[in-house]
Design a protein around this motif. Structure first.
Motif: not given
Length: 197
Positions: A110-117, A120-126
């Motif tokens: 998920l991060y490799a394909t959509l990490g720039h969105v 998705v970035n906010a999801l990983f930060f949370g």
């Protein structure tokens, strides 16, 4: 239920299928590294289901912490072995690791394909904040149970700043060479000639 109540309740027998289901549940719900995983095991196996007594769990945890490699994995295998011998240890070990492996693979893709969105970035930060909260809560829960006397926790937390103030190689090396106890390296190492001589 208080820790005293948990300690006196005898463990009940558990079927192999029920144990496998709970090991899979623990594997899927464990976040926050070893501290979170151990707290999750304690909650599921000691507090909720009473499959193992509090003193037995802490004894197993102490035993697994002495061994090299990840203590949470070893604790799962050991408790699985206690309940159902070799097959129980194998199932507990595999079901403890496999869900986390699959979750990390999915998150990595998920991060490799959509990490720039941005979403998705906010999801990983949370997710980072949630994992940090789980780890802190788990350390506090297990620490309260493991440290029995009122002064033990103060003594334990007083050591943390001293232990992490200086890098480990310098810390071990300066005692061996006769350095000061305050963490400063020695001005001249015993038996080692100075540079340029």
């Amino acid at each position: 239920m208080t820790p005293v109540d948990i300690a006196v309740v005898p463990p009940r027998p558990v079927s192999f299928a029920e144990a496998a289901r709970i090991w899979a549940r623990i594997g899927w719900l464990s976040f926050g590294g070893p501290a979170g995983q151990i707290a999750q095991m304690h909650q599921e196996l000691v507090e909720k289901r009473r499959w193992i007594s509090e003193p037995r769990f802490l004894h197993a945890l102490n035993y697994c912490m002495l061994l090299p490699r990840p203590e949470a994995q070893q604790l799962a295998v050991y408790i699985g072995w206690l309940m159902h011998r070799t097959a129980g240890g194998l199932v507990a070990g595999v079901l403890f690791v496999l869900p986390g492996c699959l979750t990390m693979l999915l998150l990595s893709v998920l991060y490799a394909t959509l990490g720039h969105v941005p979403l998705v970035n906010a999801l990983f930060f949370g997710l980072k904040a949630a994992v940090l909260a789980v780890v802190v809560e788990a350390v506090l829960r297990i620490g309260r149970r493991a440290l029995k006397k009122s002064g033990d926790d103060r003594n334990c937390w007083c050591c943390v700043p001293r232990d992490f103030r200086i890098p480990r190689p310098v810390s071990a090396d300066h005692f061996r060479r006769g350095g000061d106890r305050d963490g400063r390296p020695p001005t001249r190492a015993a038996g080692i000639p100075r540079a340029g001589r």
